[in-house]
Scaffold this active site. Structure first.
Site, PDB file in Angstrom:
ATOM      1  N   GLN A  79     -22.095 -16.717 -17.333  1.00 11.07           N
ATOM      2  CA  GLN A  79     -21.946 -15.875 -16.145  1.00 11.07           C
ATOM      3  C   GLN A  79     -22.384 -16.639 -14.899  1.00 11.07           C
ATOM      4  O   GLN A  79     -23.375 -17.373 -14.938  1.00 11.07           O
ATOM      5  CB  GLN A  79     -22.785 -14.605 -16.253  1.00 11.07           C
ATOM      6  CG  GLN A  79     -22.628 -13.671 -15.054  1.00 11.07           C
ATOM      7  CD  GLN A  79     -23.507 -12.428 -15.156  1.00 11.07           C
ATOM      8  OE1 GLN A  79     -24.590 -12.378 -14.576  1.00 11.07           O
ATOM      9  NE2 GLN A  79     -23.050 -11.428 -15.902  1.00 11.07           N
ATOM     10  N   ASP A 116     -24.977  -8.142 -19.917  1.00 13.62           N
ATOM     11  CA  ASP A 116     -25.124  -8.253 -18.462  1.00 13.62           C
ATOM     12  C   ASP A 116     -26.522  -7.870 -17.984  1.00 13.62           C
ATOM     13  O   ASP A 116     -26.819  -7.991 -16.803  1.00 13.62           O
ATOM     14  CB  ASP A 116     -24.075  -7.378 -17.771  1.00 13.62           C
ATOM     15  CG  ASP A 116     -23.955  -7.653 -16.273  1.00 13.62           C
ATOM     16  OD1 ASP A 116     -24.033  -8.833 -15.882  1.00 13.62           O
ATOM     17  OD2 ASP A 116     -23.797  -6.698 -15.498  1.00 13.62           O
ATOM     18  N   SER A 158     -23.652  -9.797 -10.415  1.00 12.07           N
ATOM     19  CA  SER A 158     -22.774 -10.596 -11.268  1.00 12.07           C
ATOM     20  C   SER A 158     -21.475 -10.878 -10.518  1.00 12.07           C
ATOM     21  O   SER A 158     -20.927  -9.985  -9.870  1.00 12.07           O
ATOM     22  CB  SER A 158     -22.474  -9.848 -12.565  1.00 12.07           C
ATOM     23  OG  SER A 158     -23.668  -9.480 -13.235  1.00 12.07           O
TER      24      SER A 158
END
Length: 294
Positions: free
Chosen positions: A281, A207, A231
C-alpha cells in the site's frame, strides 16, 4: 460473535439493485470518512457475486480516489472485463454523490496444480494468546481519558494483538521507533466455510495498520503533531486458502517515505508459517506544525 462483527457481516451482504450493480451501506457511527477496508471488502463482494463459484480471487489492485461519506449508501458497479477459460477479470467502481470514490480491478482463477515454493519466512514472535488485546494496550496508553472513553468502549470486529509498539507508544519513547509492525489478528467467531468470505475479511483487516507502519518509522501517531493520513492505493495477492477466524500474523514494514507519501508492505502468515497473503500500500502522510522527527 460480538455486535461489531455481526454488523460487519451484515454490511458485506450487499443489496443487488440491478444486473452487476450493488448497494452497500456504512456503520451507524459517523466518522470523518468511510474506512477504506470496508470499501475494498464490499467491492470484492460485489465482484465475487458476478464470478462462477469455481474461481477464487487471487489478486486485487485498488485506488482510493475520494473520501467516502458514511451518511449515504455506496453504489458498486461491476464491469465484466474478461471471462477466460481459467482467469476472470472484473473492474469495480464505487460511487457516491455521482462521483467515483474508489476503483478496483480483481482477478479470479480456477484451482490448478503447478510448481510451488515459499522463500518468505514467518518472523519468530510470541504467539497471540499471551499478548494483551488491542483494548488493553490502548488503556495502557490513554488510561481512562474522558475524550477516548466512548471510542475505546466500542466493540471491534477484529481481535488485533500487537507484538511491537503502538504508534502512540513510539511517539512517547524514541527507543520504540521502528519500520516494522507485527500484528496478530483474527475474527473471534466460527465463520462459514465460504472461501471468498475469509478473503474479503482479510481485505477488510489489511487496511487497519499499514499507515500505522509508516507512522511508526517516524515516531508519529494519529491525533497529535498535526498528523493526517489516508490510503492512496492498495494491492493484495492471495496465495493459498486460509481462515480469517484463525490467527494470522500480519508482518508489515515501511521501506520508504517521502514527498508526503509512504510505502508499506505486509505478509500474512498462518500459525504454521505458511504465507497466505501479500499486501502493498502507498499512503499519504502529512504533518503540519513544527515537527522535527524523522
Amino acid at each position: 460473535m460480538n455486535s461489531a462483527l455481526k454488523e460487519l457481516l451484515d454490511l458485506l451482504d450487499l443489496e443487488q439493485i440491478e444486473l452487476d450493480i450493488f448497494r452497500g451501506r456504512s456503520p451507524e457511527e459517523r466518522f470523518q470518512r468511510v474506512f477504506g477496508g470496508q470499501v475494498a471488502a464490499q467491492a470484492l463482494v460485489a465482484a465475487g457475486r458476478t464470478v462462477p463459484g469455481d474461481r477464487m480471487v487471487h489478486s486485487l489492485h485498488a485506488y482510493f480516489i475520494r473520501p467516502g461519506d458514511p451518511a449515504i449508501p455506496i453504489i458498486y458497479n461491476v464491469e465484466r472485463v474478461r471471462d477466460g477459460r481459467s482467469f476472470t477479470t472484473r473492474r469495480i467502481t464505487a460511487i457516491q454523490h455521482g462521483k467515483v470514490i474508489f476503483s478496483m480491478s480483481a482477478s479470479f482463477h480456477i484451482q490448478e496444480e503447478g510448481v510451488s515454493h515459499q522463500a518468505a519466512v514467518m518472523p519468530d514472535v510470541p504467539g497471540p494468546e499471551g499478548l494483551p488485546t488491542w483494548h488493553q494496550r490502548m488503556l495502557s496508553v490513554f488510561g481512562d481519558e474522558p475524550s477516548m472513553r466512548d471510542w475505546l468502549a466500542k466493540p471491534r470486529p477484529v481481535d488485533a494483538r500487537y507484538v511491537n509498539a503502538l504508534p502512540w507508544e513510539a511517539e512517547r519513547d524514541p527507543s520504540l521507533v521502528t519500520s516494522d509492525n507485527l500484528v496478530w489478528f483474527r475474527y473471534d467467531a466460527d465463520l462459514p466455510d465460504d472461501p471468498l468470505l475469509h478473503i474479503v475479511l482479510a481485505a477488510y483487516a489489511s487496511d487497519f495498520t499499514l499507515v500505522d507502519t509508516v507512522l511508526l518509522a517516524h515516531g508519529l501517531a494519529w491525533g497529535s503533531s498535526g498528523v493526517s493520513g489516508a490510503s492512496l492505493d492498495h494491492a493484495m495477492w492471495f496465495h493459498r486458502p486460509f481462515r480469517a477466524d484463525d490467527w494470522l500474523l500480519y508482518a508489515q514494514e515501511s521501506p520508504w517515505s517521502g514527498g508526503a507519501r509512504g510505502l508499506a508492505r505486509g505478509q500474512m502468515f498462518t500459525p504454521s508459517g505458511e504465507l497466505a497473503v501479500s499486501v502493498v500500500q502507498e499512503c499519504m502522510i502529512r504533518v503540519s506544525g513544527d515537527v522535527t522527527k524523522s
